[in-house]
Design an enzyme around this catalytic site. Structure first.
Site, PDB file in Angstrom:
ATOM      1  N   SER A  29      40.768  48.146  40.188  1.00 55.07           N
ATOM      2  CA  SER A  29      41.782  47.376  40.824  1.00 55.07           C
ATOM      3  C   SER A  29      43.076  47.621  40.118  1.00 55.07           C
ATOM      4  CB  SER A  29      41.420  45.937  40.345  1.00 55.07           C
ATOM      5  OG  SER A  29      42.496  45.121  40.554  1.00 55.07           O
TER       6      SER A  29
ATOM      7  N   TYR B 268      39.886  39.788  33.577  1.00 56.11           N
ATOM      8  CA  TYR B 268      39.599  40.641  34.906  1.00 56.11           C
ATOM      9  C   TYR B 268      40.293  41.773  34.454  1.00 56.11           C
ATOM     10  CZ  TYR B 268      39.466  41.911  39.584  1.00 56.11           C
ATOM     11  OH  TYR B 268      39.174  42.807  40.722  1.00 56.11           O
TER      12      TYR B 268
END
Ligand code: NDP
Ligand code: 8X3
Length: 247
Positions: free
Chosen positions: A134, A147
């Site tokens: 990501s 995250y």
């Protein structure tokens, strides 16, 4: 027929990638926890051969049993798409929910490791692993803490896996998307659809099919070509937290 194994194929990027790889001539192993979604996808892709495996990537024994029990016709794996994962919560570190932290580190990092460890004995020269990272693994953003850390681990694991697997002729790549509209934000905000919708308000995000196109391109290059890392944004995004929105 070559075999591609896609984790997190019950939704979003993984589901679109399964469709794209089926269209490119692969037979598929698709995985996720929601068995009925996998069955529907397998039915949709017929007559392409599809083998569905329902397991939680955090459960090492379940991963090993599922991969260990693959039938002979799916026993050799050419392409692995390590896509399963999610964000859980978006809170400052001092207020973080420890169960959310466990879910992200166990799923996004350890799950990827368990699946890779189980699949690698079944992969030969010319194999290809694509890890879905990501932009969050390349840039910090406020409240992204665990995250971001989990996806930074995916980025670094990808680089180290590429080194370790070089002697075996296995290519390893990271795809690091920015904003993609899937079930991602609904999961992050625990089913709060209104809050999830605000993430994409006034902006045209990427679709899961956009990411699947990229993955299909990467894994269908000739065997001497290894696209190693790709960051992919919607046109309206320039950095993790820098997005141009319509008024
Ligand atoms: P979705 O929520 O739509 O899909 C997530 C998929 O991962 C589902 O198929 C889900 O299956 C599976 N999954 C999640 N946790 C587990 C688990 N513990 N065990 C097995 N499978 C699991 O989101 P996306 O398609 O957007 O996410 C796919 C990947 O892309 C993730 O790694 C995410 O971090 C990454 N990503 C997403 C971006 C975005 O903006 N959407 C941007 C950058 C990266 P099931 O629930 O059936 O188990
Ligand atoms: C998903 C994109 O920016 O919400 O990985 O972390 S972001």
């Amino acid at each position: 027929m070559k075999t591609a194994f896609v984790t997190g194929a019950s939704s979003g990027i993984g589901q679109a990638t399964a469709r794209a790889l089926a269209a490119a001539g692969f037979q598929l192993i698709i995985a996720g926890r929601r068995q009925e979604r996998l069955a529907a996808l397998a039915a949709e892709l017929a007559p392409v051969p599809v083998h569905a495996l329902a397991f939680d990537v955090r459960d090492r024994a379940a991963v090993e049993a599922a991969v260990g029990g693959l039938p002979a016709e799916f026993a050799r794996i050419d392409v692995l798409i390590n896509n399963a994962g999610n964000a859980h919560g978006l809170a400052p570190i001092q207020d973080g929910d420890v169960a959310d932290w466990d879910a992200m580190l166990d799923g996004n990092v350890k799950g990827l490791l368990y699946v890779s460890r189980a699949v690698l004995p079944r992969m030969g020269e010319g194999g290809f692993i694509v890890n879905i990272g990501s932009i969050a693994g390349h840039e910090a953003y406020a409240n992204g803490n665990v995250y971001c850390a989990s996806k930074a681990a995916v980025a670094m694991l990808t680089r180290t896996m590429r080194l370790d697997l070089l002697p075996r002729g296995i290519r390893v790549a990271e795809v690091a998307p920015g904003m993609v509209e899937t079930e991602f934000s609904e999961v992050r905000f625990k089913g709060d659809e209104a809050r999830a919708a605000t993430v994409y308000k006034g902006v045209q995000p990427l679709t899961a099919a956009d990411i699947a196109d990229l993955i299909q391109f990467m894994v269908t290059r000739p065997p001497h070509v290894q696209i190693a890392e790709v960051i992919i944004f919607p046109a309206a995004q320039a950095a993790a937290a820098t997005v141009r929105r319509d008024a």
